[in-house]
Design a protein around this motif. Structure first.
Motif, PDB file in Angstrom:
ATOM      1  N   GLU A  18       0.856  -1.191   0.000  1.00  0.00           N
ATOM      2  CA  GLU A  18       0.000   0.000   0.000  1.00  0.00           C
ATOM      3  C   GLU A  18       0.894   1.244   0.000  1.00  0.00           C
ATOM      4  OE1 GLU A  18      -3.105  -0.386   3.062  1.00  0.00           O
ATOM      5  OE2 GLU A  18      -2.437  -2.467   3.177  1.00  0.00           O
ATOM      6  N   ARG A  19       1.226   1.722  -1.181  1.00  0.00           N
ATOM      7  CA  ARG A  19       2.181   2.829  -1.332  1.00  0.00           C
ATOM      8  C   ARG A  19       1.729   4.092  -0.600  1.00  0.00           C
ATOM      9  NH1 ARG A  19       6.620   0.995  -1.739  1.00  0.00           N
ATOM     10  NH2 ARG A  19       7.555   2.737  -2.774  1.00  0.00           N
ATOM     11  N   LYS A  20       0.435   4.383  -0.629  1.00  0.00           N
ATOM     12  CA  LYS A  20      -0.083   5.591   0.033  1.00  0.00           C
ATOM     13  C   LYS A  20       0.150   5.516   1.544  1.00  0.00           C
ATOM     14  CE  LYS A  20      -2.728   9.277   0.790  1.00  0.00           C
ATOM     15  NZ  LYS A  20      -2.168   9.895   1.968  1.00  0.00           N
ATOM     16  N   MET A  21      -0.129   4.368   2.134  1.00  0.00           N
ATOM     17  CA  MET A  21       0.078   4.220   3.581  1.00  0.00           C
ATOM     18  C   MET A  21       1.567   4.298   3.921  1.00  0.00           C
ATOM     19  SD  MET A  21      -2.713   4.290   5.130  1.00  0.00           S
ATOM     20  CE  MET A  21      -2.289   3.821   6.779  1.00  0.00           C
ATOM     21  N   PHE A  22       2.423   3.723   3.066  1.00  0.00           N
ATOM     22  CA  PHE A  22       3.855   3.819   3.334  1.00  0.00           C
ATOM     23  C   PHE A  22       4.324   5.263   3.189  1.00  0.00           C
ATOM     24  CE2 PHE A  22       8.355   3.672   2.125  1.00  0.00           C
ATOM     25  CZ  PHE A  22       8.850   3.169   3.326  1.00  0.00           C
ATOM     26  N   SER A  23       3.791   5.987   2.231  1.00  0.00           N
ATOM     27  CA  SER A  23       4.117   7.404   2.065  1.00  0.00           C
ATOM     28  C   SER A  23       3.719   8.189   3.317  1.00  0.00           C
ATOM     29  CB  SER A  23       3.404   7.958   0.832  1.00  0.00           C
ATOM     30  OG  SER A  23       3.621   9.337   0.710  1.00  0.00           O
ATOM     31  N   ASP A  24       2.557   7.883   3.874  1.00  0.00           N
ATOM     32  CA  ASP A  24       2.119   8.522   5.120  1.00  0.00           C
ATOM     33  C   ASP A  24       3.073   8.173   6.260  1.00  0.00           C
ATOM     34  OD1 ASP A  24      -0.037   9.593   3.783  1.00  0.00           O
ATOM     35  OD2 ASP A  24      -1.531   8.267   4.709  1.00  0.00           O
ATOM     36  N   ALA A  25       3.486   6.899   6.325  1.00  0.00           N
ATOM     37  CA  ALA A  25       4.416   6.464   7.372  1.00  0.00           C
ATOM     38  C   ALA A  25       5.759   7.194   7.245  1.00  0.00           C
ATOM     39  CB  ALA A  25       4.616   4.955   7.310  1.00  0.00           C
ATOM     40  N   MET A  26       6.236   7.389   6.020  1.00  0.00           N
ATOM     41  CA  MET A  26       7.492   8.129   5.814  1.00  0.00           C
ATOM     42  C   MET A  26       7.346   9.571   6.274  1.00  0.00           C
ATOM     43  SD  MET A  26      10.201   6.544   4.664  1.00  0.00           S
ATOM     44  CE  MET A  26      11.190   7.815   3.866  1.00  0.00           C
ATOM     45  N   TYR A  27       6.231  10.184   5.921  1.00  0.00           N
ATOM     46  CA  TYR A  27       5.977  11.570   6.329  1.00  0.00           C
ATOM     47  C   TYR A  27       5.975  11.679   7.863  1.00  0.00           C
ATOM     48  CZ  TYR A  27       3.619  16.025   6.971  1.00  0.00           C
ATOM     49  OH  TYR A  27       3.298  17.295   7.369  1.00  0.00           O
ATOM     50  N   LEU A  28       5.277  10.765   8.521  1.00  0.00           N
ATOM     51  CA  LEU A  28       5.211  10.785   9.984  1.00  0.00           C
ATOM     52  C   LEU A  28       6.582  10.533  10.606  1.00  0.00           C
ATOM     53  CD1 LEU A  28       1.892   8.823  10.524  1.00  0.00           C
ATOM     54  CD2 LEU A  28       2.278  11.265  10.936  1.00  0.00           C
ATOM     55  N   ALA A  29       7.336   9.599  10.040  1.00  0.00           N
ATOM     56  CA  ALA A  29       8.670   9.307  10.564  1.00  0.00           C
ATOM     57  C   ALA A  29       9.569  10.536  10.486  1.00  0.00           C
ATOM     58  CB  ALA A  29       9.291   8.133   9.801  1.00  0.00           C
ATOM     59  N   LYS A  30       9.527  11.238   9.360  1.00  0.00           N
ATOM     60  CA  LYS A  30      10.331  12.461   9.215  1.00  0.00           C
ATOM     61  C   LYS A  30       9.894  13.517  10.205  1.00  0.00           C
ATOM     62  CE  LYS A  30      11.233  11.703   4.314  1.00  0.00           C
ATOM     63  NZ  LYS A  30      10.855  12.076   2.943  1.00  0.00           N
ATOM     64  N   LEU A  31       8.597  13.686  10.355  1.00  0.00           N
ATOM     65  CA  LEU A  31       8.041  14.689  11.265  1.00  0.00           C
ATOM     66  C   LEU A  31       8.409  14.380  12.714  1.00  0.00           C
ATOM     67  CD1 LEU A  31       6.109  17.145  10.870  1.00  0.00           C
ATOM     68  CD2 LEU A  31       4.238  15.593  11.431  1.00  0.00           C
ATOM     69  N   MET A  32       8.224  13.136  13.115  1.00  0.00           N
ATOM     70  CA  MET A  32       8.433  12.774  14.516  1.00  0.00           C
ATOM     71  C   MET A  32       9.903  12.676  14.896  1.00  0.00           C
ATOM     72  SD  MET A  32       5.172  10.261  15.133  1.00  0.00           S
ATOM     73  CE  MET A  32       5.432  10.105  16.914  1.00  0.00           C
ATOM     74  N   THR A  33      10.790  12.377  13.948  1.00  0.00           N
ATOM     75  CA  THR A  33      12.217  12.367  14.277  1.00  0.00           C
ATOM     76  C   THR A  33      12.738  13.783  14.486  1.00  0.00           C
ATOM     77  OG1 THR A  33      12.787  12.249  11.919  1.00  0.00           O
ATOM     78  CG2 THR A  33      12.811  10.168  13.178  1.00  0.00           C
ATOM     79  N   LYS A  34      11.979  14.770  14.056  1.00  0.00           N
ATOM     80  CA  LYS A  34      12.344  16.167  14.320  1.00  0.00           C
ATOM     81  C   LYS A  34      11.738  16.666  15.626  1.00  0.00           C
ATOM     82  CE  LYS A  34      13.057  17.221   9.524  1.00  0.00           C
ATOM     83  NZ  LYS A  34      12.428  17.570   8.282  1.00  0.00           N
ATOM     84  N   GLY A  35      10.998  15.794  16.323  1.00  0.00           N
ATOM     85  CA  GLY A  35      10.449  16.142  17.630  1.00  0.00           C
ATOM     86  C   GLY A  35       8.973  16.460  17.646  1.00  0.00           C
ATOM     87  N   SER A  36       8.349  16.572  16.488  1.00  0.00           N
ATOM     88  CA  SER A  36       6.927  16.902  16.444  1.00  0.00           C
ATOM     89  C   SER A  36       6.072  15.710  16.850  1.00  0.00           C
ATOM     90  CB  SER A  36       6.525  17.333  15.035  1.00  0.00           C
ATOM     91  OG  SER A  36       7.230  18.490  14.655  1.00  0.00           O
ATOM     92  N   TYR A  37       5.014  15.987  17.576  1.00  0.00           N
ATOM     93  CA  TYR A  37       3.994  15.005  17.955  1.00  0.00           C
ATOM     94  C   TYR A  37       4.522  13.851  18.789  1.00  0.00           C
ATOM     95  CZ  TYR A  37       1.649  17.637  14.362  1.00  0.00           C
ATOM     96  OH  TYR A  37       1.145  18.653  13.617  1.00  0.00           O
ATOM     97  N   ARG A  38       5.610  14.071  19.510  1.00  0.00           N
ATOM     98  CA  ARG A  38       6.126  13.026  20.391  1.00  0.00           C
ATOM     99  C   ARG A  38       5.275  12.975  21.658  1.00  0.00           C
ATOM    100  NH1 ARG A  38      11.340  11.204  20.284  1.00  0.00           N
ATOM    101  NH2 ARG A  38      10.472   9.651  21.698  1.00  0.00           N
TER     102      ARG A  38
END
Length: 147
Positions: A91-111
């Motif tokens: 499911e490419r769309k769900m993986f794209s969402d997971a990548m977006y969240l991973a990038k966002l959360m590794t920067k400290g957002s939404y922890r």
């Protein structure tokens, strides 16, 4: 994706942010993090994937686990999907969402969505190790724990 995050915040589904670490992550680590979120919680949508990412980052921040995200994800018997070799992303769309969240959360957002949890399991199982831990949150089909 952005609209879903805003909706989650409006509904009070995002916990308070924890202090941001000065840690930086490689592209490979972010991909490992996204694969973990995708395979563990893609059926639970944004909030479920955020919770898995939060636990994985909490482990990386803990002295009990490796610092490298890929080492955390690939530790034997920690995440069920890793026992199946390297499953494909279907499911490419769900993986794209997971990548977006991973990038966002590794920067400290939404922890902090799991209140510092280091462990979780699906509601339908009752692992022995969970009896010694404090239940911190239930998100989707998963129960999260702290010490």
């Amino acid at each position: 994706m952005i609209r879903q995050l805003k909706n989650a915040m409006v509904l009070g589904l995002i916990a308070l942010s924890l202090p941001v670490s000065a840690k930086t992550y490689s592209k490979y680590e972010i991909e490992c993090l996204a694969l973990n979120a995708y395979h563990e919680a893609r059926g639970e949508g944004i909030k479920g994937m955020m919770a898995v990412i939060d636990v994985t980052l909490n482990r990386s921040d803990s002295k009990k686990y490796p610092r490298n995200l890929c080492d955390v994800v690939l530790q034997p018997y920690q995440f069920s999907w890793t026992l199946q070799g390297r499953p494909r992303v279907l499911e490419r769309k769900m993986f794209s969402d997971a990548m977006y969240l991973a990038k966002l959360m590794t920067k400290g957002s939404y922890r902090g969505i799991t209140y510092g949890s280091l462990w979780y399991h699906e509601r339908t199982i009752r692992p022995k190790w969970a009896s010694n831990l404090k239940r911190s949150k239930v998100i989707g089909r998963h129960i999260f724990y702290t010490v």
